[in-house]
Design a protein around this motif. Sequence first.
Motif, mmCIF file in Angstrom:
data_model
loop_
_atom_site.group_PDB
_atom_site.id
_atom_site.type_symbol
_atom_site.label_atom_id
_atom_site.label_comp_id
_atom_site.label_asym_id
_atom_site.label_seq_id
_atom_site.Cartn_x
_atom_site.Cartn_y
_atom_site.Cartn_z
ATOM 1 N N VAL A 38 5.339 5.747 3.493
ATOM 2 C CA VAL A 38 4.763 4.779 2.570
ATOM 3 C C VAL A 38 3.366 5.308 2.247
ATOM 4 N N LEU A 39 3.215 5.823 1.042
ATOM 5 C CA LEU A 39 1.956 6.418 0.610
ATOM 6 C C LEU A 39 1.141 5.365 -0.144
ATOM 7 N N ARG A 45 -2.428 0.625 -3.761
ATOM 8 C CA ARG A 45 -1.195 0.766 -4.548
ATOM 9 C C ARG A 45 -0.253 1.709 -3.803
ATOM 10 N N TYR A 46 1.023 1.415 -3.900
ATOM 11 C CA TYR A 46 2.064 2.204 -3.261
ATOM 12 C C TYR A 46 2.607 3.226 -4.249
ATOM 13 N N LYS A 136 2.677 4.348 -9.370
ATOM 14 C CA LYS A 136 1.933 3.569 -8.390
ATOM 15 C C LYS A 136 2.144 2.099 -8.715
ATOM 16 N N VAL A 137 2.363 1.310 -7.667
ATOM 17 C CA VAL A 137 2.645 -0.107 -7.866
ATOM 18 C C VAL A 137 1.899 -0.952 -6.834
ATOM 19 N N ASP A 141 4.083 -5.957 -7.830
ATOM 20 C CA ASP A 141 5.031 -5.134 -8.600
ATOM 21 C C ASP A 141 6.309 -4.891 -7.793
ATOM 22 N N ILE A 142 6.148 -4.565 -6.513
ATOM 23 C CA ILE A 142 7.323 -4.292 -5.677
ATOM 24 C C ILE A 142 8.174 -5.553 -5.529
ATOM 25 N N MET A 143 7.531 -6.692 -5.391
ATOM 26 C CA MET A 143 8.291 -7.946 -5.287
ATOM 27 C C MET A 143 9.085 -8.209 -6.557
#
Length: 171
Positions: A38-39, A45-46, A136-137, A141-143
Amino acid sequence: MREEQLDIYTREGQLTGRTFTRGTRLHKGDYQLAASVVLIDDHNRYLLTQRHPDKQAGLLWEFSGGAVGIGETSYQAAFRELYEEIGVSVEPDETLFIGTICEEAESLLVDVYLAYHPVSVASLVLQENEVIAAKKVTTLDIMKMQDKKEITTFDWKIFCLADEYLKKGHK
């Protein structure tokens, strides 16, 4: 092409001394080990990558990672995969092991690492036939991606592990 052999692990992540051919089904109680990274950048931001359409779960988004090779540690595999898939190298002091996810149905253990490392999406070198895009999120955003089924089920679990770790105030 020679079929790739991988080590077999116990549920506790211990080597059994046995191997199997990648793609074959493991016996009950035997597991394959994989690793994922997981960067996260300086703005929390991921970095996600989009799977090649010809791969299983094609076009879905994920964190970089893959199988642990024979004689390799999960740490080595995680950062080898990060470099192979997107051309990013991280330093040991930028990384933390945050836990292992077990997928009983898939006979899979995944060691998850968190890496704080700023990177420009434009500078990434995407591995042909593996990754077709990167972005990048934010957590939100991931949800939203999860609601739309745009992230792999497994990578949603990886995100939840990382999010829980970060909510506890770890860094």
